[in-house]
Every structure is written in C-alpha cells, then in structure tokens.
Enzyme design. Structure first.
Site, PDB file in Angstrom:
ATOM      1  N   GLY A   1    -103.742 -24.493 -31.368  1.00 60.39           N
ATOM      2  CA  GLY A   1    -103.807 -25.008 -30.003  1.00 60.39           C
ATOM      3  C   GLY A   1    -102.763 -26.072 -29.772  1.00 60.39           C
ATOM      4  O   GLY A   1    -101.575 -25.838 -29.894  1.00 60.39           O
ATOM      5  N   ASP A   2    -103.223 -27.279 -29.459  1.00 61.83           N
ATOM      6  CA  ASP A   2    -102.310 -28.393 -29.191  1.00 61.83           C
ATOM      7  C   ASP A   2    -102.366 -29.440 -30.297  1.00 61.83           C
ATOM      8  O   ASP A   2    -102.046 -30.600 -30.085  1.00 61.83           O
ATOM      9  CB  ASP A   2    -102.659 -29.027 -27.840  1.00 61.83           C
ATOM     10  N   GLU A   3    -102.753 -29.024 -31.501  1.00 62.10           N
ATOM     11  CA  GLU A   3    -102.874 -29.951 -32.633  1.00 62.10           C
ATOM     12  C   GLU A   3    -101.735 -29.744 -33.618  1.00 62.10           C
ATOM     13  O   GLU A   3    -101.448 -28.618 -34.042  1.00 62.10           O
ATOM     14  CB  GLU A   3    -104.204 -29.729 -33.349  1.00 62.10           C
TER      15      GLU A   3
END
Length: 148
Positions: free
Chosen positions: A112-114
C-alpha cells in the site's frame, strides 16, 4: 537431443546437450518478481523481512536503524483522483526515497502506502536522524501527475 556413440564392447553412451540459457533467464526473472515490488521497483515485504532477519541474527556487533514511512491520506488520493494518481504517488515516493537514501541501505515498499528504510552498519545516530529529516522534507513536497 542426443547422439549415440558405439563402444568397442557393444555398449553405447547417450549424450544430451541442452541449452539452459532460457531457463536460467526465466528463473532469474522469477527471483526478481519474488523479491521486488512491481509498481515501485523497490524491494518488497518478503525481501525486506529477509534483510531484517539477517540484521537481527548477526547479534550485537552489527547495528542498523529502521525508518518506517506511511503516507498520510493516501486513500484519499486514490478515492478522489483514481488509482493512476495513486500509482504515480507510489512511484514518485519510491524515486525520492532512492535519491535520498545512501548506498548500502535497503529501501522497501511493504505494501500500500507503507515504506521502510533499513540502514546498513556504520551509520551514526546523527546520520540516521538526518536521513529521517530529509525523508520528511522530500516526501512533503507535492507530487505532480499528468493524466493521460
């Protein structure tokens, strides 16, 4: 493909010659796919976990730091501007992290956005702190996306 050679005792040997270059290229591609995030080109979660395990297994002699990054409001980007814009943010974030992270460190997209940065040995606390501050400054800059 083989070739038969008759021996003096009536027995024969079968030789097979196989070109393995295509298979080896294919296996190398699979290894890359298994450990690389396809969108960002960074190491993926599996590759990161392996690197982290190596660091923790080596004991107290080797020191490293772990910087975890989570993009704020990334879901809103996808919801408001579409997945192409979200992909552009991920790609640009990856590019910026690669540009600011010193050689010898592992940068990974965990999902994801990690993202994560695992520093190599030899970095002082002040160097790690500097990388963290640069990450915040660089990732706060706007991402320009031109849609097709």
């Amino acid at each position: 493909r083989g070739r038969k050679l008759a021996g003096e005792d009536g027995n024969f040997t079968v030789l097979t010659i196989t070109d393995l270059r295509e298979r080896l290229r294919y296996e190398a591609e699979i290894r890359v796919l298994a450990f690389q995030d396809q969108l960002s080109g960074l190491a993926n979660r599996e590759a990161f976990q392996r690197e982290l395990a190596l660091v923790t297994e080596t004991g107290p002699v080797r020191h490293s730091a772990l910087i975890l990054i989570d993009l704020d409001e990334f879901k809103d980007v996808n919801d408001q501007f579409g997945h192409a814009a979200g992909d552009a943010v991920i790609i640009e974030t990856s590019r910026r992290l690669e540009a600011i992270t010193p050689e010898g460190n592992v940068i990974a997209r965990l999902g994801g956005d990690e993202f994560a940065i695992l520093t190599g040995p030899g970095l002082k606390y002040t160097d790690v702190e500097k990388i963290g501050k640069i990450c915040v400054a660089e990732l706060c800059q706007p991402v320009r996306h031109i849609s097709d």
